[in-house]
Every structure is written in structure tokens, then in C-alpha cells.
Scaffold this motif. Structure first.
Motif, PDB file in Angstrom:
ATOM      1  N   THR A  56       0.856  -1.156   0.000  1.00 55.94           N
ATOM      2  CA  THR A  56       0.000   0.000   0.000  1.00 55.94           C
ATOM      3  C   THR A  56       0.905   1.223   0.000  1.00 55.94           C
ATOM      4  O   THR A  56       1.623   1.469   0.957  1.00 55.94           O
ATOM      5  CB  THR A  56      -0.903   0.027   1.241  1.00 55.94           C
ATOM      6  N   VAL A  57       0.904   1.966  -1.103  1.00 54.47           N
ATOM      7  CA  VAL A  57       1.745   3.155  -1.183  1.00 54.47           C
ATOM      8  C   VAL A  57       1.152   4.205  -0.261  1.00 54.47           C
ATOM      9  O   VAL A  57      -0.002   4.617  -0.441  1.00 54.47           O
ATOM     10  CB  VAL A  57       1.815   3.688  -2.620  1.00 54.47           C
ATOM     11  N   PRO A  58       1.861   4.625   0.769  1.00 56.65           N
ATOM     12  CA  PRO A  58       1.262   5.544   1.735  1.00 56.65           C
ATOM     13  C   PRO A  58       1.006   6.914   1.118  1.00 56.65           C
ATOM     14  O   PRO A  58       1.750   7.379   0.253  1.00 56.65           O
ATOM     15  CB  PRO A  58       2.335   5.629   2.839  1.00 56.65           C
ATOM     16  N   ALA A  59      -0.094   7.522   1.544  1.00 56.07           N
ATOM     17  CA  ALA A  59      -0.359   8.885   1.117  1.00 56.07           C
ATOM     18  C   ALA A  59       0.697   9.795   1.714  1.00 56.07           C
ATOM     19  O   ALA A  59       1.233   9.525   2.799  1.00 56.07           O
ATOM     20  CB  ALA A  59      -1.754   9.315   1.586  1.00 56.07           C
ATOM     21  N   PRO A  60       1.063  10.871   0.990  1.00 56.65           N
ATOM     22  CA  PRO A  60       2.059  11.786   1.546  1.00 56.65           C
ATOM     23  C   PRO A  60       1.587  12.359   2.871  1.00 56.65           C
ATOM     24  O   PRO A  60       0.402  12.662   3.047  1.00 56.65           O
ATOM     25  CB  PRO A  60       2.168  12.887   0.472  1.00 56.65           C
ATOM     26  N   GLN A  61       2.499  12.465   3.823  1.00 57.69           N
ATOM     27  CA  GLN A  61       2.138  13.004   5.113  1.00 57.69           C
ATOM     28  C   GLN A  61       1.885  14.502   5.010  1.00 57.69           C
ATOM     29  O   GLN A  61       2.699  15.243   4.469  1.00 57.69           O
ATOM     30  CB  GLN A  61       3.262  12.731   6.117  1.00 57.69           C
ATOM     31  N   PRO A  62       0.722  14.936   5.478  1.00 56.31           N
ATOM     32  CA  PRO A  62       0.401  16.359   5.322  1.00 56.31           C
ATOM     33  C   PRO A  62       1.215  17.244   6.253  1.00 56.31           C
ATOM     34  O   PRO A  62       1.604  16.841   7.339  1.00 56.31           O
ATOM     35  CB  PRO A  62      -1.082  16.406   5.697  1.00 56.31           C
ATOM     36  N   SER A  63       1.489  18.406   5.770  1.00 51.16           N
ATOM     37  CA  SER A  63       2.057  19.435   6.636  1.00 51.16           C
ATOM     38  C   SER A  63       1.189  20.669   6.466  1.00 51.16           C
ATOM     39  O   SER A  63       1.630  21.700   5.964  1.00 51.16           O
ATOM     40  CB  SER A  63       3.507  19.735   6.229  1.00 51.16           C
ATOM     41  N   PRO A  64      -0.115  20.529   6.839  1.00 49.25           N
ATOM     42  CA  PRO A  64      -1.052  21.602   6.547  1.00 49.25           C
ATOM     43  C   PRO A  64      -0.963  22.754   7.533  1.00 49.25           C
ATOM     44  O   PRO A  64      -0.397  22.634   8.621  1.00 49.25           O
ATOM     45  CB  PRO A  64      -2.402  20.909   6.688  1.00 49.25           C
ATOM     46  N   THR A  65      -1.527  23.862   7.122  1.00 51.94           N
ATOM     47  CA  THR A  65      -1.822  24.932   8.048  1.00 51.94           C
ATOM     48  C   THR A  65      -3.266  24.727   8.451  1.00 51.94           C
ATOM     49  O   THR A  65      -4.171  24.939   7.645  1.00 51.94           O
ATOM     50  CB  THR A  65      -1.642  26.311   7.386  1.00 51.94           C
ATOM     51  N   PRO A  66      -3.547  24.216   9.643  1.00 47.28           N
ATOM     52  CA  PRO A  66      -4.927  23.912  10.016  1.00 47.28           C
ATOM     53  C   PRO A  66      -5.824  25.136   9.843  1.00 47.28           C
ATOM     54  O   PRO A  66      -5.458  26.257  10.212  1.00 47.28           O
ATOM     55  CB  PRO A  66      -4.809  23.486  11.481  1.00 47.28           C
ATOM     56  N   TRP A  67      -7.008  24.878   9.289  1.00 46.56           N
ATOM     57  CA  TRP A  67      -7.916  25.980   8.994  1.00 46.56           C
ATOM     58  C   TRP A  67      -9.339  25.475   9.142  1.00 46.56           C
ATOM     59  O   TRP A  67      -9.754  24.545   8.441  1.00 46.56           O
ATOM     60  CB  TRP A  67      -7.669  26.500   7.580  1.00 46.56           C
ATOM     61  N   ALA A  68     -10.083  26.054  10.048  1.00 50.90           N
ATOM     62  CA  ALA A  68     -11.504  25.784  10.199  1.00 50.90           C
ATOM     63  C   ALA A  68     -12.236  27.081   9.893  1.00 50.90           C
ATOM     64  O   ALA A  68     -12.111  28.057  10.638  1.00 50.90           O
ATOM     65  CB  ALA A  68     -11.827  25.291  11.608  1.00 50.90           C
ATOM     66  N   ALA A  69     -12.942  27.104   8.769  1.00 47.69           N
ATOM     67  CA  ALA A  69     -13.520  28.356   8.288  1.00 47.69           C
ATOM     68  C   ALA A  69     -15.030  28.226   8.140  1.00 47.69           C
ATOM     69  O   ALA A  69     -15.526  27.263   7.552  1.00 47.69           O
ATOM     70  CB  ALA A  69     -12.905  28.733   6.939  1.00 47.69           C
ATOM     71  N   GLU A  70     -15.755  29.203   8.684  1.00 52.70           N
ATOM     72  CA  GLU A  70     -17.195  29.290   8.432  1.00 52.70           C
ATOM     73  C   GLU A  70     -17.431  29.967   7.090  1.00 52.70           C
ATOM     74  O   GLU A  70     -16.493  30.419   6.421  1.00 52.70           O
ATOM     75  CB  GLU A  70     -17.876  30.069   9.566  1.00 52.70           C
ATOM     76  N   GLU A  71     -18.687  30.030   6.697  1.00 50.18           N
ATOM     77  CA  GLU A  71     -19.014  30.543   5.357  1.00 50.18           C
ATOM     78  C   GLU A  71     -18.666  32.024   5.175  1.00 50.18           C
ATOM     79  O   GLU A  71     -18.468  32.491   4.045  1.00 50.18           O
ATOM     80  CB  GLU A  71     -20.501  30.301   5.066  1.00 50.18           C
ATOM     81  N   ASP A  72     -18.528  32.759   6.288  1.00 52.31           N
ATOM     82  CA  ASP A  72     -18.232  34.188   6.185  1.00 52.31           C
ATOM     83  C   ASP A  72     -16.757  34.504   6.403  1.00 52.31           C
ATOM     84  O   ASP A  72     -16.380  35.669   6.558  1.00 52.31           O
ATOM     85  CB  ASP A  72     -19.084  34.963   7.192  1.00 52.31           C
ATOM     86  N   ASP A  73     -15.908  33.476   6.384  1.00 49.10           N
ATOM     87  CA  ASP A  73     -14.481  33.701   6.571  1.00 49.10           C
ATOM     88  C   ASP A  73     -13.937  34.556   5.429  1.00 49.10           C
ATOM     89  O   ASP A  73     -14.236  34.319   4.248  1.00 49.10           O
ATOM     90  CB  ASP A  73     -13.757  32.345   6.591  1.00 49.10           C
ATOM     91  N   PRO A  74     -13.125  35.583   5.745  1.00 55.01           N
ATOM     92  CA  PRO A  74     -12.599  36.457   4.676  1.00 55.01           C
ATOM     93  C   PRO A  74     -11.676  35.739   3.695  1.00 55.01           C
ATOM     94  O   PRO A  74     -11.426  36.247   2.599  1.00 55.01           O
ATOM     95  CB  PRO A  74     -11.853  37.550   5.459  1.00 55.01           C
ATOM     96  N   GLY A  75     -11.183  34.557   4.069  1.00 57.57           N
ATOM     97  CA  GLY A  75     -10.327  33.817   3.152  1.00 57.57           C
ATOM     98  C   GLY A  75     -11.095  33.114   2.047  1.00 57.57           C
ATOM     99  O   GLY A  75     -10.488  32.545   1.130  1.00 57.57           O
ATOM    100  N   ILE A  76     -12.418  33.149   2.108  1.00 60.10           N
ATOM    101  CA  ILE A  76     -13.253  32.520   1.077  1.00 60.10           C
ATOM    102  C   ILE A  76     -13.827  33.631   0.211  1.00 60.10           C
ATOM    103  O   ILE A  76     -14.693  34.401   0.632  1.00 60.10           O
ATOM    104  CB  ILE A  76     -14.368  31.676   1.713  1.00 60.10           C
ATOM    105  N   GLU A  77     -13.335  33.722  -1.024  1.00 57.05           N
ATOM    106  CA  GLU A  77     -13.725  34.797  -1.937  1.00 57.05           C
ATOM    107  C   GLU A  77     -14.974  34.404  -2.716  1.00 57.05           C
ATOM    108  O   GLU A  77     -15.026  33.341  -3.333  1.00 57.05           O
ATOM    109  CB  GLU A  77     -12.578  35.095  -2.912  1.00 57.05           C
ATOM    110  N   ARG A  78     -15.965  35.286  -2.717  1.00 56.88           N
ATOM    111  CA  ARG A  78     -17.213  35.023  -3.431  1.00 56.88           C
ATOM    112  C   ARG A  78     -17.243  35.777  -4.745  1.00 56.88           C
ATOM    113  O   ARG A  78     -16.850  36.933  -4.830  1.00 56.88           O
ATOM    114  CB  ARG A  78     -18.423  35.451  -2.599  1.00 56.88           C
ATOM    115  N   THR A  79     -17.751  35.112  -5.769  1.00 54.96           N
ATOM    116  CA  THR A  79     -18.002  35.740  -7.063  1.00 54.96           C
ATOM    117  C   THR A  79     -19.407  35.378  -7.502  1.00 54.96           C
ATOM    118  O   THR A  79     -19.796  34.200  -7.425  1.00 54.96           O
ATOM    119  CB  THR A  79     -16.998  35.259  -8.126  1.00 54.96           C
TER     120      THR A  79
END
Length: 477
Positions: A56-79
Motif C-alpha cells: 500500500t503506497v502511503p499517502a504523503p504526510q500532510p504538513s497543513p496549516t490547520p484551517w476551520a472556516a465558516e461561510e463568512d471567513d474572509p479567506g473565502i472569496e465570493r463571485t
């Protein structure tokens, strides 16, 4: 669907509606040691790995920047046109909704997986998702026969390269159910990691694919969720590939709706079983005729697994085909593989439809050859199948009376470019057998192969299987 009792040997299993469409294995990887020789060379042996390998080829280990965002988070751009809908069942009491094609949400994130939580509505629509400008598939916001809204349902994006990404969710034109697309919240990483049992089932499937030289199948979080949810449903309501609308745990009647429920928008197939262990279910599927086929499908790239219950649980595997491609050359896949040892001696034959109607069981262990075709050229024939030789012999050269199933003789018409041999009686323990097959494949190209294997040291029944093909068998979900 008929059920087996605990007193029956082995497992009760079913295979899915999409099986027929998955019987011509495809995929993409350089030819392995068992690749077919040029068509004009007819006399050769299969040279297959001797030892089992579980890769089983392992999935790459993540090195994420944890982010929990609601729908009004400024990081989510609406068009385009989006409105806020208040609903106490939504995260933070509200979610975004749009019915205007072309409206989109755009956000950046870092990691290998994420979950987009959304509301599924009775008049929900569709959206496309791109990651770094590349299509990641279509996301649905309604499930057929869903009689009430479902909130905070995750659509999981998985197996991305580690690093930074840009995701864009774009509203598509209205579908058959409606046009509404929703967005509730976002989780990076998804936090929906598979259990150890699920990982073990992936490993076991890849153990068998590794024996044959087929590429490994990768676990996918969205498919794991679908398989686990259906295993729990079957543990409560009984084994079936279908769920009944309005019953507790309903997430979609056929398996294709259930994988889409969790955001997986590619073709899929399913096997399900009842029995004492999840690993035992995988072994029993492999040790059958029709259930073996999706495991040997070259196009299977991803899977999800589920197990629910106590002493007599339900096991489910859903196969996905995201990113599948065709090999550049024809490949021949045999099972058991050349020089394999400890091969079971018998097959109990409790499959529906019955692969050998009118015959008695147990028979010998199913022996198969699967021919994997490269892309077809314009005008290439597809009716060239002809089997001239299919024999099973003892090491002494003595012929073993056997049943042969191929595209021409399969009573259920489920085989394509595949041959099965089953001795009329269980094989002898601790014995070596030689298999020979020759003929021309569906494209009229000749093949001739020979390989051998050795049975286990004692009589082994491979378990009772019950295979049911739903009414719409052949449709690819």
C-alpha cells in the motif's frame, strides 16, 4: 435479498450493479513482468513474482496549516450571487447558497486533504471543483429520494500533493433535482482519517494486487465514509447493495449515490459481505469467481472500506476510478500467480448468479486469467474472442477434469477477456498444478500462457458466497 445464517460456512457476500461495466480491466503503469509478449510470439511462460508482497503506497504526510472556516471567513472569496440562509441545523446557524450558474467560491489552503461541509437539499444542484486549475470532479447537493434536507455533510477532497493549493467551487446549470449549491464550512485537514480496520482492508486488497503486479489501490477518505456508512446501515437493516429511503441511516439507494453523498464524483463499484472479520471478507471475495473481478480491474485506482458489527459483522468495499488510464501494451494477469504456494483447494460456490448452474459443489479453487487491453484504435474489432486451450494438469502431466468459463461459455455473461478454470472436484492438498491457456482475445490478438501453483497442506473450503446482481446490472455508477 436472501441472507445466510451463522451456521453456514464462510461469508455471505454480494457484488454490485456496476460489476459488468468493470470487467474489462484498464489502467496506467509500465508493463510488469507479467506483460504479454508480442502477439506473434505464442509460446512463453508467465513469469510472476514468487513471494507475496503487500504494497500500500502511503499517502504523503500532510504538513497543513490547520484551517476551520465558516461561510463568512474572509479567506473565502465570493463571485456572483450568493445569499446567506439562516438554519439552526447549519454550522454557526447559517450557510451560503447560490442558484446562479458561474457563481463561485475561491480559497487557498495548504495540505493533502480537506472537507467542504454543505447542505444537501431536495432541490439541490451541482458544482464543479477545481484544484490548482485542474478539474477535481463534480459535487452534488442533492441525493435522489432524499426526503428532507441534510446539513453539515462533508464532501472530502483527498490525496492531493503536499503543499499550497487553490480551490474553486463553481455553480453549474440546474440538474434534474434543482440548482441550489450550498457552502457551510471548511476543514483543513479534513480530520476524517480512516480507522485501522479500514487501512487493513486496503492493505489486504493490495496484497493480492501486488501478487499479480497490478498497481496498488489507494484509500480515499470520501469512499471510506461511504463504505463505512453502508456497512453500518447493513448491520442494522440487513445485507443489501440498496438502502431504503426513509430508513435510519439512509444516504443513497445505490452505491453510486452514496459515494457522491460524500463528494466522490467518479465511477465506482461495490462488494459487500457478512462474516466474522473484515480481512476474511477480502480473502473470500478473492477466492471466488465474480467477486474477484473488481479486485483485478486495472482501472480501480482508489477504494474505501467499512466494517460494522460484533461477532458477525458487515464488510463493504467501494472501488473508485478517479484518474484511471489504459496501459500502453496488453497485459496478462493470472491468479493464483506463478509459483504461488498455499493456494486453497476448493470453492464452495455459493454465488448468485451461480457461475456453474446445475453443477455440484465444492469444486476446485477458481483459477483465472485476465487480459488487460490498451486503448483501442479506430475500427479495431471487439468480437475476436476465441479460447482454444484451457487445461489444468497435475505435476505428473495427468489432466484434471475441469469446468471452463470464458466470454463464450459464462452463463451469466459477466466475463470479458477473462477465463476461469475450476476443477470438478477439490484439488489435492500439498500438490503442484500446471495451467495452460491459449486463444485469441476480444481484439483477435493471440495469447498462450502457462504457469503453476501449489495448494495448501490441508483441505480448505474458501467460504460460502452469495452474489446478487441487481436489476440494473451493467450500469456503471
Amino acid at each position: 435479498m436472501a441472507m445466510t445464517t451463522r451456521s453456514q460456512l464462510g461469508l455471505a457476500a454480494t457484488v454490485v450493479a456496476g460489476l459488468l461495466a468493470l470487467l474489462a480491466p484498464d489502467g496506467g503503469r509500465p508493463a510488469s513482468p507479467i506483460a504479454a509478449q508480442p502477439a506473434q510470439v505464442l509460446d512463453y511462460s508467465l513469469h510472476l513474482p514468487v513471494a507475496a508482497r503487500s504494497e500500500t503506497v502511503p499517502a504523503p504526510q500532510p504538513s497543513p496549516t490547520p484551517w476551520a472556516a465558516e461561510e463568512d471567513d474572509p479567506g473565502i472569496e465570493r463571485t456572483g450571487a450568493w445569499q446567506v440562509v439562516a438554519d439552526p441545523a447549519a454550522s454557526a446557524g447559517q450557510y451560503l447558497m447560490s442558484s446562479e450558474p458561474g457563481s463561485s467560491l475561491r480559497f487557498r489552503f495548504r495540505g493533502t486533504d480537506l472537507a467542504i461541509y454543505r447542505s444537501l437539499l431536495t432541490d439541490g444542484g451541482r458544482a464543479s471543483l477545481t484544484i490548482d486549475g485542474q478539474p477535481y470532479g463534480e459535487m452534488v447537493f442533492s441525493i435522489p429520494q432524499l426526503d428532507e434536507p441534510r446539513h453539515q455533510v462533508p464532501a472530502v477532497v483527498d490525496r492531493l500533493t503536499d503543499g499550497g493549493h487553490v480551490a474553486v467551487l463553481t455553480v453549474l446549470a440546474a440538474g434534474s433535482s434543482g440548482a441550489k449549491v450550498t457552502f457551510d464550512r471548511l476543514a483543513v485537514p479534513s480530520g476524517l482519517d480512516p480507522s485501522q480496520t479500514q487501512r487493513s482492508m486496503v492493505d489486504r486488497a493490495n496484497h493480492y494486487r501486488g501478487l499479480t503486479g497490478l498497481p496498488p489501490i489507494h484509500g480515499h477518505r470520501a469512499i471510506h465514509l461511504a463504505a463505512q456508512a453502508h456497512a453500518e446501515y447493513c448491520a442494522e437493516h440487513g445485507l443489501s447493495h440498496y438502502q431504503s429511503p426513509g430508513t435510519p441511516g439512509f444516504i443513497g439507494r445505490p452505491f453510486g449515490d452514496r459515494t457522491r453523498y460524500f463528494g466522490y464524483g467518479w465511477p465506482s463499484s461495490e462488494v459487500a459481505a457478512m462474516g466474522p472479520t473484515a480481512i476474511g471478507a477480502v480473502d473470500t471475495w478473492i477466492n471466488s469467481v465474480y467477486h474477484r473481478l473488481p479486485f483485478m480491474d486495472y482501472r480501480s485506482t482508489e477504494l474505501g472500506a467499512g466494517y460494522a458489527g460484533q461477532r458477525w459483522g458487515t464488510s463493504v468495499i467501494d472501488f473508485g476510478m478517479r484518474g484511471w488510464s489504459l496501459p500502453s501494451e496488453r497485459r496478462l494477469v493470472a491468479f493464483p500467480v506463478h509459483n504461488q504456494t498455499d493456494v486453497p483447494t476448493s470453492f464452495s460456490g455459493n454465488e448468485m448468479p451461480n457461475p456453474l448452474p446445475g453443477q455440484s459443489y465444492p469444486t476446485g479453487y477458481p483459477i483465472s486469467l485476465h487480459i488487460i487491453q490498451p486503448p483501442a484504435s479506430s475500427g479495431q474489432r471487439s468480437d475476436g474472442w476465441q479460447l482454444s486451450t484451457a487445461s489444468l494438469r497435475e505435476a505428473t502431466g495427468q489432466a484434471v477434469p475441469a469446468y471452463v468459463l470464458d466470454p463464450a461459455t459464462d452463463p451469466n455473461k459477466l466475463l470479458r477477456d477473462a477465463v476461469f478454470i475450476l476443477a470438478e472436484r477439490p484439488l489435492a492438498p500439498r500438490s503442484r498444478y500446471v495451467v495452460t491457456m491459449a486463444g485469441s482475445d476480444s481484439r483477435g490478438e493471440p495469447f498462450q500462457v502457462e504457469w503453476s501453483f501449489t495448494t495448501a497442506g490441508a483441505f480448505q473450503a474458501t467460504g460460502g458466497l452469495q452474489l446478487t446482481l441487481p436489476a440494473e446490472a451493467g450500469r456503471l455508477e
